[in-house]
Scaffold this motif. Structure first.
Motif, PDB file in Angstrom:
ATOM      1  N   TYR A   1       0.804  -1.224   0.000  1.00  0.00           N
ATOM      2  CA  TYR A   1       0.000   0.000   0.000  1.00  0.00           C
ATOM      3  C   TYR A   1       0.840   1.278   0.000  1.00  0.00           C
ATOM      4  O   TYR A   1       0.312   2.368   0.200  1.00  0.00           O
ATOM      5  N   SER A   2       2.141   1.139  -0.189  1.00  0.00           N
ATOM      6  CA  SER A   2       3.031   2.295  -0.206  1.00  0.00           C
ATOM      7  C   SER A   2       2.820   3.215   0.989  1.00  0.00           C
ATOM      8  O   SER A   2       2.616   4.416   0.834  1.00  0.00           O
TER       9      SER A   2
ATOM     10  N   GLY B   1      14.585  -0.851  -5.521  1.00  0.00           N
ATOM     11  CA  GLY B   1      13.888  -0.976  -4.289  1.00  0.00           C
ATOM     12  C   GLY B   1      12.514  -1.367  -4.507  1.00  0.00           C
ATOM     13  O   GLY B   1      12.022  -2.278  -3.909  1.00  0.00           O
ATOM     14  N   ASP B   2      11.879  -0.720  -5.335  1.00  0.00           N
ATOM     15  CA  ASP B   2      10.514  -1.052  -5.448  1.00  0.00           C
ATOM     16  C   ASP B   2      10.354  -1.860  -6.634  1.00  0.00           C
ATOM     17  O   ASP B   2       9.734  -1.483  -7.489  1.00  0.00           O
ATOM     18  N   SER B   3      10.890  -2.891  -6.813  1.00  0.00           N
ATOM     19  CA  SER B   3      10.577  -3.716  -7.897  1.00  0.00           C
ATOM     20  C   SER B   3      10.361  -2.877  -9.080  1.00  0.00           C
ATOM     21  O   SER B   3       9.645  -3.141  -9.964  1.00  0.00           O
ATOM     22  N   MET B   4      10.891  -1.746  -9.106  1.00  0.00           N
ATOM     23  CA  MET B   4      10.662  -0.977 -10.227  1.00  0.00           C
ATOM     24  C   MET B   4      11.897  -0.842 -10.844  1.00  0.00           C
ATOM     25  O   MET B   4      12.743  -0.365 -10.399  1.00  0.00           O
ATOM     26  N   VAL B   5      12.028  -1.122 -11.873  1.00  0.00           N
ATOM     27  CA  VAL B   5      13.173  -0.854 -12.387  1.00  0.00           C
ATOM     28  C   VAL B   5      12.922   0.220 -13.159  1.00  0.00           C
ATOM     29  O   VAL B   5      12.039   0.263 -13.839  1.00  0.00           O
TER      30      VAL B   5
ATOM     31  N   GLY C   1       7.894  -0.505 -13.408  1.00  0.00           N
ATOM     32  CA  GLY C   1       8.072   0.204 -12.239  1.00  0.00           C
ATOM     33  C   GLY C   1       7.354   1.438 -12.251  1.00  0.00           C
ATOM     34  O   GLY C   1       6.893   1.919 -13.235  1.00  0.00           O
ATOM     35  N   SER C   2       7.260   1.967 -11.115  1.00  0.00           N
ATOM     36  CA  SER C   2       6.492   3.138 -10.983  1.00  0.00           C
ATOM     37  C   SER C   2       7.310   4.293 -11.365  1.00  0.00           C
ATOM     38  O   SER C   2       6.843   5.356 -11.572  1.00  0.00           O
ATOM     39  N   GLY C   3       8.574   4.101 -11.394  1.00  0.00           N
ATOM     40  CA  GLY C   3       9.437   5.197 -11.429  1.00  0.00           C
ATOM     41  C   GLY C   3       9.211   6.089 -12.543  1.00  0.00           C
ATOM     42  O   GLY C   3       9.230   7.275 -12.401  1.00  0.00           O
TER      43      GLY C   3
ATOM     44  N   THR D   1       4.401  -0.265  -6.165  1.00  0.00           N
ATOM     45  CA  THR D   1       4.530   0.329  -7.489  1.00  0.00           C
ATOM     46  C   THR D   1       3.340   1.245  -7.725  1.00  0.00           C
ATOM     47  O   THR D   1       2.340   1.186  -7.022  1.00  0.00           O
ATOM     48  N   ALA D   2       3.467   2.061  -8.745  1.00  0.00           N
ATOM     49  CA  ALA D   2       2.441   3.055  -9.021  1.00  0.00           C
ATOM     50  C   ALA D   2       1.274   2.463  -9.792  1.00  0.00           C
ATOM     51  O   ALA D   2       0.251   3.124  -9.968  1.00  0.00           O
ATOM     52  N   TRP D   3       1.416   1.240 -10.269  1.00  0.00           N
ATOM     53  CA  TRP D   3       0.426   0.706 -11.196  1.00  0.00           C
ATOM     54  C   TRP D   3      -1.011   0.692 -10.648  1.00  0.00           C
ATOM     55  O   TRP D   3      -1.922   1.172 -11.320  1.00  0.00           O
TER      56      TRP D   3
END
Lengths: 334, 544
Positions: free
Chosen positions: A281-282, B7-11, B34-36, B265-267
């Motif tokens: 949930y960030s 870090g966040d599975s985001m590449v 990734g969300s990045g 992630t931002a998805w």
């Protein structure tokens, strides 16, 4: 009572010291075995010894003891404890104040815990008590099946599915029906919202509460059943006390002792659940901080976090021990 | 240069780039997700673009190394130059491209009238001061190595015992007058201007240099956007368009970055309309493609991956062994199986987005021919009874290498074992040449020049991490570096690449592509990603 508390606190300080040292040793060992994290600053690029030395100094990993496998790095540990006495908790690899980062991460995690504790107490204990009162009836079976279900579904799966179904699908419906800033639109969303910390933490908080609720419900039920048959309850009933008073004051109060103990442990367990919940949930809380600091071998940060967690856990167990005395007059710590 | 952050599975994709770190591997690069990178817009109508990001490591341009920081810094700051879509140098604060008689002493005219957001004027002296700060060993800036070719760089570094640096000023950089900057290199190099578009060269205000920590929290920029408030760590970064920017003004009035923490992630937020642009994870890619169709953009990056060989090792010192390994890899099947076919087969060292790219320099050695591979291997001294060790750092790369190992095993009849190390350990062993078998390796460029895919990795005689030494290759590289103009240099670099490919110290395998989905309130016609920087062109982007 006073002497008991003091003795407990002294024990706690000693335990804390051992925990911190063990952690320091394990993390130093991780660096000794896996290599200095400063090297990762440059990625795959070729790097000179001079550049590496400068970054190691910046990361605080330039102590030569980190090059010898098995060296306990007592000097580093002593220095850190000395700094702590002056309330200096150091800086992270990227130069940020550990104290500030933690101060920022505590509130969301506390809210999360408050919600899940409320779920345990309000839903878990209530359901357990009601199931005991209606033993063998439909509600009892419902509670027993329901608890089995929460144990059977892995937390991670529950979180991801809820995020998609409640946060995205149901939330999109709520947002298009009631508006983006409606309460439901904010409650049903897939991630933490800095503008509405409490509302957006409701769903993940309840999910975190679902983690561990089965034990609490079942234990309340069993404990109630046992006490319902106890001599003092029979006496109370025979005295002609109202059933409500018999249930709440005589049975429930005495049944809560094992349940409170379990809640204490469930909280410790939920710390693991926080890392997952906060990750999905960030939520910028302690779980996420612990996760990334551990991944990066950020010694300063990890030790500070674990110290806080250990202290909190010790406080929780202390409060629980003291609660025993409140719940059961037979228990006195003298 | 920027490594991606996992870090966040985001590449995420890095922008111009650098070596891909492990981090990258796990995160961004591989999955290109990734969300990045993206954010997406939601809300609509209020002139705000909402994007996702992960927590940057810092927001000081010379020290930014990963995409999370790069994406923010690129909006708040502007440098002398940037790169256009073809990778050419494009003046921003400078009046023109750098000029030189001998490719050793370069002069740059800084444009007049540019200021920082606190009102300080930007002139030649600004760059002298900023670059001294960037390079000085005490400051341990990530970007310090970008200045390496400038005269006096070495004197600014600390000794290996942490001794003080010999000089506090970079002798190769002087301000001739208020707006003229003169840069002297230690050796002539025609490619030098091409390096200047990266964020490490961006200017810092005096107020910023006086208190770097404060400037990190509240950047004093000079770019198209100005920070609103300060950097809310682990939460958000908000910025408004800055009217004082003299370059191309963007159309979007406000950008809000939401920072994702942990491995989030931002998805899901994109699907819920909370952000406007996002990149789906590998697992979500197929679904996202079906759901968003024409709202999904796939762009080729400059990030190249391959199987590196320990040339210093007795077994792999024979180029025929390396070629046999390379020919035993069915690259297309590999990409189809592992990456849903979304990445591009690599058959050259420098990928297509990079100036100087030449198709198929690897030739037959990179085309799949298991029979020929087996025959070739049989002509060498390769010990068939010995288990081959394949090295990788822990993370998604383990799966990538395992599939490669299975192909090698099936097509060459060899046995293999995966050797997985933690990232710092892997890097240290690679530096020390302790890897005893092929390893997975990736590279994102520091500047858009094919030379960047060769010299830092395989040049400099046998001292490089591969232990590779090719006389003809080094000769051609040196000729390219000393060429009169860039076009001649690129031709020489291509010849060098052919010489390098003939020895094949690394077998190119794939080039990553990114997948980005935009929300309803972003105008799809305005979306473009700069392949060199790896970032979305926010100046061109419009809400609609």
């Amino acid at each position: 009572m006073g002497r008991y508390v003091i003795r407990r606190l002294l024990q706690a300080v000693l335990t804390l010291f051992f925990v911190l040292f063990l952690l320091h040793y394990l993390l130093s060992l991780a660096i000794q075995v896996n290599g200095n994290p400063a090297r990762t600053f440059f990625g795959d690029k070729p790097v000179t010894a001079e550049q590496l030395a400068a970054v190691e100094a910046k990361f605080g990993t330039d102590d030569p003891c980190l090059d010898t496998i098995g060296d306990p790095c007592l000097g580093m540990f002593g220095k850190r404890m000395g700094d702590w006495l002056t309330l200096d908790f150091g800086t992270t690899f990227h130069g940020y104040s550990v104290t500030e980062q933690i101060a920022q991460a505590v509130p969301p995690t506390l809210i999360l815990f408050a919600i899940s504790t409320a779920v345990w107490v309000l839903i878990g204990i209530t359901a357990g008590v009601l199931a005991a009162m209606k033993r063998g009836k439909f509600f009892d079976y419902l509670v027993r099946t329901g608890t089995t279900f929460t144990v059977a579904v892995p937390t991670f799966l529950l979180l991801v599915i809820t995020q998609q179904l409640v946060g995205v699908s149901l939330g999109n419906w709520a947002r298009s029906t009631f508006g983006r800033d409606s309460v439901l639109g904010i409650v049903f969303q897939p991630s933490y919202d800095h503008d509405h910390p409490f509302l957006s933490l409701l769903v993940p908080g309840i999910l975190l509460g679902a983690f561990g609720i089965a034990g609490i419900t079942r234990l309340s039920r069993t404990s109630m059943l046992e006490n319902l048959r106890a001599d003092f309850v029979r006496t109370a009933k025979a005295k002609g006390l109202r059933p409500r008073r018999v249930t709440v004051v005589h049975t429930l109060r005495n049944s809560l002792i094992p349940v409170i103990t379990l809640i204490g442990f469930a909280m410790a367990d939920a710390l693991g659940g926080t890392v997952i919940t906060e990750g999905i949930y960030s939520i910028p809380g302690m779980g996420g901080l612990a996760f990334s600091a551990t991944r990066d071998n950020d010694l300063t940060m990890v030790i500070a976090i674990v110290a806080i967690l250990s202290v909190s856990f010790m406080l929780v167990t202390l409060i629980i021990d003291l609660l025993y005395a409140v719940l059961d007059p037979r228990i006195r710590y003298e | 240069m920027r490594t991606t952050n996992y870090g966040d599975s985001m590449v995420r994709n890095k922008r111009v780039i650098t070596a891909i770190s492990a981090v990258a591997l796990a995160g961004l690069g591989l999955a290109a997700c990734g969300s990045g990178d993206g954010g997406s817009s939601s809300g609509g109508g209020d002139g705000t673009l909402r994007l996702g990001n992960s927590e940057p490591q810092n927001l000081i341009p010379p020290n930014v190394q990963e995409t999370a920081g790069g994406d923010v810094v690129d909006l708040l700051y502007a440098g002398l130059y940037t790169y256009d879509m073809e990778g050419n140098l494009e003046p921003v604060l400078a009046e023109d491209v750098p000029q030189s008689e001998d490719n050793k002493v370069w002069t740059i005219k800084v444009g007049e009238g540019h200021t920082f957001q606190n009102g300080e004027a930007i002139n030649a002296d600004t760059f002298v001061k900023t670059w001294n700060y960037a390079v000085h060993g005490d400051n341990a800036n990530y970007g310090a190595s970008f200045f390496k070719q400038i005269d006096g760089w070495q004197d600014m570094q600390l000794g290996s015992d942490g001794d003080a640096a010999a000089a506090d000023e970079l002798s190769g950089v002087v301000a001739l007058d208020e707006y003229t900057l003169e840069i002297t290199l230690s050796d002539p190099w025609v490619g030098f201007p091409v390096t200047l578009g990266y964020s490490a060269f961006m200017p810092l205000a005096d107020e910023c240099l006086a208190d770097i920590d404060a400037c990190n929290e509240t950047p004093i920029g000079n770019g198209p956007y100005q920070i609103d408030g300060k950097w809310n760590h682990n939460q958000s970064i908000h910025m408004d368009r800055w009217d004082g920017f003299k370059g191309t003004q963007p159309s979007i009035e406000r950008i809000e970055f939401k920072i994702y923490t942990g491995d989030a992630t931002a998805w899901p937020d994109f699907e819920a309309g909370k952000i406007d642009i996002a990149a789906p994870n590998a697992e979500q890619y197929e679904v996202a493609k079906n759901t968003y169709g024409d709202k999904m953009f796939e762009d080729e990056t400059a990030q190249a991956w391959g199987l590196g060989f320990p040339v210093y090792d007795d077994v792999f010192s024979d180029p025929d062994v390396r070629k046999a390994f390379s020919m035993a890899i069915d690259r297309q099947a590999y990409i189809d199986g592992l990456f849903q076919g979304r990445y591009t087969v690599a058959n050259s060292y420098a990928p297509a987005a990079i100036p100087g790219h030449l198709d198929n320099t690897c030739g037959d050695a990179c085309s799949f021919d298991p029979e020929a591979a087996k025959d070739l291997l049989a002509t060498t001294d390769f010990p068939m009874d010995k288990t081959v060790e394949l090295w990788v750092n822990s993370g998604p790369g383990e799966d990538y290498l395992k599939v490669l190992g299975d192909q090698l095993s099936a097509n060459l009849g060899i046995e293999y074992v995966l050797k997985t190390l933690e990232w710092p350990d892997f890097l240290t062993k690679k530096d020390n040449r302790e890897l005893t078998g092929p390893f997975l390796t990736g590279w994102s460029p520091d500047y858009p020049l094919s030379q960047n895919y060769m010299e830092p990795l395989y040049g400099g005689g046998p001292d490089n991490d591969f232990g590779y030494h090719g006389e003809e290759f080094e000769q051609l590289l040196a000729e390219g570096n000393r060429a009169e103009d860039l076009e001649d240099a690129l031709v020489k670099y291509q010849e060098a690449e052919k010489a390098l490919a003939a020895d094949l110290p690394m077998a190119p395998i794939w080039v990553t592509r990114t997948a980005t989905v935009i929300g309803d309130n972003v105008d799809p016609a305005s979306f473009q990603r700069n392949p060199i920087l790896g970032t979305i062109d926010f100046t061109a982007l419009k809400l609609g």
